[in-house]
Scaffold this active site. Structure first.
Site, PDB file in Angstrom:
ATOM      1  N   HIS A 228      -0.168   5.218   1.124  1.00 58.33           N
ATOM      2  CA  HIS A 228      -1.028   6.560   1.038  1.00 58.33           C
ATOM      3  C   HIS A 228       0.008   7.599   1.238  1.00 58.33           C
ATOM      4  CE1 HIS A 228      -5.042   4.445   0.872  1.00 58.33           C
ATOM      5  NE2 HIS A 228      -4.276   4.282  -0.116  1.00 58.33           N
TER       6      HIS A 228
ATOM      7  N   CYS B 265      11.535  26.653  -5.365  1.00 61.26           N
ATOM      8  CA  CYS B 265      11.116  27.361  -6.491  1.00 61.26           C
ATOM      9  C   CYS B 265       9.776  28.384  -5.919  1.00 61.26           C
ATOM     10  CB  CYS B 265      10.263  26.380  -7.466  1.00 61.26           C
ATOM     11  SG  CYS B 265       8.674  25.852  -6.900  1.00 61.26           S
TER      12      CYS B 265
ATOM     13  N   CYS C 215       7.234  20.104  -2.085  1.00 58.93           N
ATOM     14  CA  CYS C 215       6.668  21.243  -2.972  1.00 58.93           C
ATOM     15  C   CYS C 215       5.776  20.500  -3.880  1.00 58.93           C
ATOM     16  CB  CYS C 215       7.776  21.861  -3.893  1.00 58.93           C
ATOM     17  SG  CYS C 215       7.249  23.305  -4.831  1.00 58.93           S
TER      18      CYS C 215
ATOM     19  N   GLY D 156      -9.361  -2.927  10.507  1.00 60.22           N
ATOM     20  CA  GLY D 156      -9.763  -1.469  10.772  1.00 60.22           C
ATOM     21  C   GLY D 156      -9.793  -0.847   9.453  1.00 60.22           C
TER      22      GLY D 156
HETATM   23  C1  BV8 Z   1      -5.864   6.041  -7.627  1.00 66.38           C
HETATM   24  C2  BV8 Z   1      -4.241   9.764   2.292  1.00 66.38           C
HETATM   25  C3  BV8 Z   1      -5.214   6.274  -9.956  1.00 66.38           C
HETATM   26  C4  BV8 Z   1      -4.828  10.945   2.515  1.00 66.38           C
HETATM   27  C5  BV8 Z   1      -5.828   8.333   1.097  1.00 66.38           C
HETATM   28  C6  BV8 Z   1     -10.744   1.503  -8.568  1.00 66.38           C
HETATM   29  C7  BV8 Z   1      -9.182   1.479  -8.864  1.00 66.38           C
HETATM   30  C8  BV8 Z   1      -8.458   2.687  -8.584  1.00 66.38           C
HETATM   31  C9  BV8 Z   1      -8.724   3.824  -8.055  1.00 66.38           C
HETATM   32  C10 BV8 Z   1     -10.230   3.908  -7.963  1.00 66.38           C
HETATM   33  C11 BV8 Z   1     -11.168   2.841  -8.120  1.00 66.38           C
HETATM   34  N1  BV8 Z   1     -12.606   3.341  -7.802  1.00 66.38           N
HETATM   35  C12 BV8 Z   1     -12.221   4.314  -7.368  1.00 66.38           C
HETATM   36  C13 BV8 Z   1     -11.020   4.757  -7.418  1.00 66.38           C
HETATM   37  C14 BV8 Z   1     -10.525   6.146  -6.894  1.00 66.38           C
HETATM   38  C15 BV8 Z   1     -10.117   6.297  -5.316  1.00 66.38           C
HETATM   39  C16 BV8 Z   1     -10.975   5.595  -4.531  1.00 66.38           C
HETATM   40  O1  BV8 Z   1     -10.832   4.426  -4.094  1.00 66.38           O
HETATM   41  N2  BV8 Z   1     -12.054   6.024  -4.328  1.00 66.38           N
HETATM   42  C17 BV8 Z   1     -12.810   5.446  -3.278  1.00 66.38           C
HETATM   43  C18 BV8 Z   1     -13.547   6.486  -2.214  1.00 66.38           C
HETATM   44  C19 BV8 Z   1     -14.035   4.945  -4.067  1.00 66.38           C
HETATM   45  N3  BV8 Z   1      -8.744   5.919  -5.393  1.00 66.38           N
HETATM   46  C20 BV8 Z   1      -7.689   6.857  -5.492  1.00 66.38           C
HETATM   47  O2  BV8 Z   1      -7.999   7.876  -6.003  1.00 66.38           O
HETATM   48  C21 BV8 Z   1      -6.428   6.196  -5.201  1.00 66.38           C
HETATM   49  N4  BV8 Z   1      -5.480   6.592  -6.595  1.00 66.38           N
HETATM   50  O3  BV8 Z   1      -6.581   5.074  -7.893  1.00 66.38           O
HETATM   51  O4  BV8 Z   1      -5.004   6.734  -8.780  1.00 66.38           O
HETATM   52  C22 BV8 Z   1      -4.164   6.691 -10.659  1.00 66.38           C
HETATM   53  C23 BV8 Z   1      -3.334   5.994 -11.372  1.00 66.38           C
HETATM   54  C24 BV8 Z   1      -2.354   6.411 -12.220  1.00 66.38           C
HETATM   55  C25 BV8 Z   1      -2.362   7.749 -12.375  1.00 66.38           C
HETATM   56  C26 BV8 Z   1      -2.920   8.738 -11.679  1.00 66.38           C
HETATM   57  C27 BV8 Z   1      -4.198   8.221 -10.742  1.00 66.38           C
HETATM   58  C28 BV8 Z   1      -5.725   7.031  -4.155  1.00 66.38           C
HETATM   59  C29 BV8 Z   1      -6.346   6.644  -2.839  1.00 66.38           C
HETATM   60  C30 BV8 Z   1      -5.690   7.116  -1.628  1.00 66.38           C
HETATM   61  C31 BV8 Z   1      -6.660   8.438  -0.844  1.00 66.38           C
HETATM   62  N5  BV8 Z   1      -5.834   8.898   0.037  1.00 66.38           N
HETATM   63  N6  BV8 Z   1      -5.004   8.820   2.521  1.00 66.38           N
HETATM   64  C32 BV8 Z   1      -5.029  11.397   3.848  1.00 66.38           C
HETATM   65  O5  BV8 Z   1      -4.859  10.391   4.780  1.00 66.38           O
HETATM   66  O6  BV8 Z   1      -5.147  12.493   4.218  1.00 66.38           O
HETATM   67  S1  BV8 Z   1      -6.908   7.123   1.445  1.00 66.38           S
HETATM   68  C33 BV8 Z   1      -7.833   7.556   3.028  1.00 66.38           C
HETATM   69  O7  BV8 Z   1      -8.972   6.967   3.021  1.00 66.38           O
HETATM   70  C34 BV8 Z   1      -6.904   7.155   4.293  1.00 66.38           C
HETATM   71  O8  BV8 Z   1      -5.636   6.599   3.801  1.00 66.38           O
HETATM   72  C35 BV8 Z   1      -7.932   5.903   4.918  1.00 66.38           C
HETATM   73  O9  BV8 Z   1      -7.092   5.118   5.391  1.00 66.38           O
HETATM   74  C36 BV8 Z   1      -8.578   5.822   3.580  1.00 66.38           C
HETATM   75  C37 BV8 Z   1     -10.037   5.282   4.304  1.00 66.38           C
HETATM   76  O10 BV8 Z   1      -9.910   4.046   4.375  1.00 66.38           O
HETATM   77  P1  BV8 Z   1      -9.986   3.326   5.916  1.00 66.38           P
HETATM   78  O11 BV8 Z   1      -8.759   3.350   6.114  1.00 66.38           O
HETATM   79  O12 BV8 Z   1     -10.704   2.074   5.415  1.00 66.38           O
HETATM   80  O13 BV8 Z   1     -10.814   4.230   6.509  1.00 66.38           O
HETATM   81  P2  BV8 Z   1     -12.379   4.339   6.565  1.00 66.38           P
HETATM   82  O14 BV8 Z   1     -12.679   5.574   7.598  1.00 66.38           O
HETATM   83  O15 BV8 Z   1     -13.006   4.415   5.416  1.00 66.38           O
HETATM   84  O16 BV8 Z   1     -12.820   3.076   7.461  1.00 66.38           O
HETATM   85  C38 BV8 Z   1     -12.395   2.709   8.957  1.00 66.38           C
HETATM   86  C39 BV8 Z   1     -13.026   1.354   9.292  1.00 66.38           C
HETATM   87  O17 BV8 Z   1     -12.433   1.332  10.386  1.00 66.38           O
HETATM   88  C40 BV8 Z   1     -14.530   1.209   9.342  1.00 66.38           C
HETATM   89  O18 BV8 Z   1     -14.715   0.049   8.713  1.00 66.38           O
HETATM   90  C41 BV8 Z   1     -14.716   0.994  10.676  1.00 66.38           C
HETATM   91  O19 BV8 Z   1     -15.817   0.274  11.028  1.00 66.38           O
HETATM   92  C42 BV8 Z   1     -13.574   0.727  11.386  1.00 66.38           C
HETATM   93  N7  BV8 Z   1     -13.077   0.935  12.751  1.00 66.38           N
HETATM   94  C43 BV8 Z   1     -13.458   2.134  13.507  1.00 66.38           C
HETATM   95  N8  BV8 Z   1     -12.989   1.940  14.715  1.00 66.38           N
HETATM   96  C44 BV8 Z   1     -12.173   0.738  14.713  1.00 66.38           C
HETATM   97  C45 BV8 Z   1     -12.299  -0.035  13.444  1.00 66.38           C
HETATM   98  N9  BV8 Z   1     -11.875  -1.110  13.135  1.00 66.38           N
HETATM   99  C46 BV8 Z   1     -11.235  -1.798  14.216  1.00 66.38           C
HETATM  100  N10 BV8 Z   1     -11.061  -1.216  15.437  1.00 66.38           N
HETATM  101  C47 BV8 Z   1     -11.455  -0.244  15.780  1.00 66.38           C
HETATM  102  N11 BV8 Z   1     -11.423   0.399  16.963  1.00 66.38           N
END
Ligand code: BV8
Length: 271
Positions: free
Chosen positions: A132, A181, A140, A218
């Protein structure tokens, strides 16, 4: 489901330690939880300040940046400052030790992260795959030219004067203008709805398709296509190990479910 082991594991085959010692083609997939013990909030944690009424997934989109560049750029400035103040935690250090140990026996460990911080690199991990992107880099939003991440002096002054608010999360900051740009500069991360960097994705997918062990650390396993990688590895016959204090959507393919915080559990698993 296999037996259980201590440390809050929901289920794990006693052979986990042996499997980690024998594995030769390992993928470590990390998410926001791997950096949680460094003090970086996960995406599931509530945001603070100006952003607390937003869902991070709604902020991390091209539409949000288009609609309110200062809001989104201010969020990233705040997150960059937060990350710069953080240190690696025992989870990052354990992943690096695993990579070195497996390499020493002629194997490979591909660290694939969804995180945009650089904590794996700061812990000494090599060849990290950033699915990501990286928050430290900017480009830009119009012509794509690489740009400085530091806010331009005039806007930087705004954030400095906004000091405490920016520290607690809460200032709009006008993004710098592209030196080529003049378009607004954006962070070089992959927003929701944007394609992952092709080379990074292909590297991650190829590693998962030949893995003999995948360690998911995580991550809520909700963001795609990253969340597909454990399934790709499982189809290749890999042992799937999960380290997470909470259940995720992965349990059906997880052989060892270590229900614990990564910084607490990984050193004991790896060493
Ligand atoms: C795309 C950068 C297509 C920004 C991020 C099926 C197939 C393809 C796409 C999709 C699909 N279904 C839906 C989609 C669309 C979408 C998506 O997945 N949506 C989700 C919400 C359903 N995906 C996209 O849009 C992706 N792009 O598919 O493009 C395409 C193809 C061609 C041309 C054009 C388009 C892009 C996804 C990337 C988004 N960007 N990050 C930023 O960071 O600011 S994702 C962002 O979410 C972060 O990277 C973060 O890592 C991620 C969330 O996931 P987790 O890392 O798991 O974090 P989360 O908070 O959810 O969970 C934390 C976990 O840690 C928990 O389980 C918790 O219990 C645990 N935890 C807590 N403390 C601890 C711990 N574990 C261990 N130790 C601890 N101490």
């Amino acid at each position: 489901m296999d037996g259980t082991v201590g440390g809050g594991a929901q289920k794990a085959d006693g052979g986990l330690a042996a499997a980690l010692r024998a594995a030769r083609r390992v993928v470590v997939l990390t998410g926001a939880g791997a950096s949680a013990e460094s003090g970086i909030p996960t995406f599931r944690d509530a945001l603070t300040g100006l952003w607390e009424r937003f869902d991070p997934a709604r902020l991390a989109t091209p539409e949000a940046f288009e609609a309110d560049p200062g809001l989104v750029w201010g969020w990233y400035v705040w997150r960059r400052e937060q990350i710069a103040r953080c240190r690696t935690n025992p989870a990052h250090d354990a992943v690096t030790r695993l990579q070195r140990a497996v390499r020493a026996r002629g194997g490979t460990v591909t660290v694939v992260t969804q995180n945009v911080d650089d904590l794996h690199e700061r812990a000494g991990a090599e060849d990290v795959v950033h699915l990501h992107g990286a928050i430290a880099a900017s480009r830009c939003s119009v012509c794509g030219a690489p740009a400085e991440s530091e806010a331009a002096p005039e806007t930087r002054a705004a954030s400095d004067t906004a000091g405490p608010e920016i520290r607690t999360g809460g200032a709009r900051i006008a993004p710098p203008a592209c030196p080529v740009c003049g378009g607004p500069v954006r962070p070089s991360v992959v927003w929701f709805g944007e394609a992952l960097p092709r080379g990074e994705w292909l590297r991650a997918e190829a590693a998962a398709a030949r893995a003999d062990l995948l360690l998911s650390v995580g991550t809520s396993s909700t963001v795609y296509p990253a969340a597909e990688l454990p399934h790709t590895a499982a189809r290749a016959g890999a042992r799937i190990v999960q380290v997470n204090p909470s259940p995720t959507g992965l349990e059906s393919i997880v052989r060892d479910d270590v229900r614990a915080r990564a910084g607490a559990a990984l050193p004991g698993l790896i060493d």
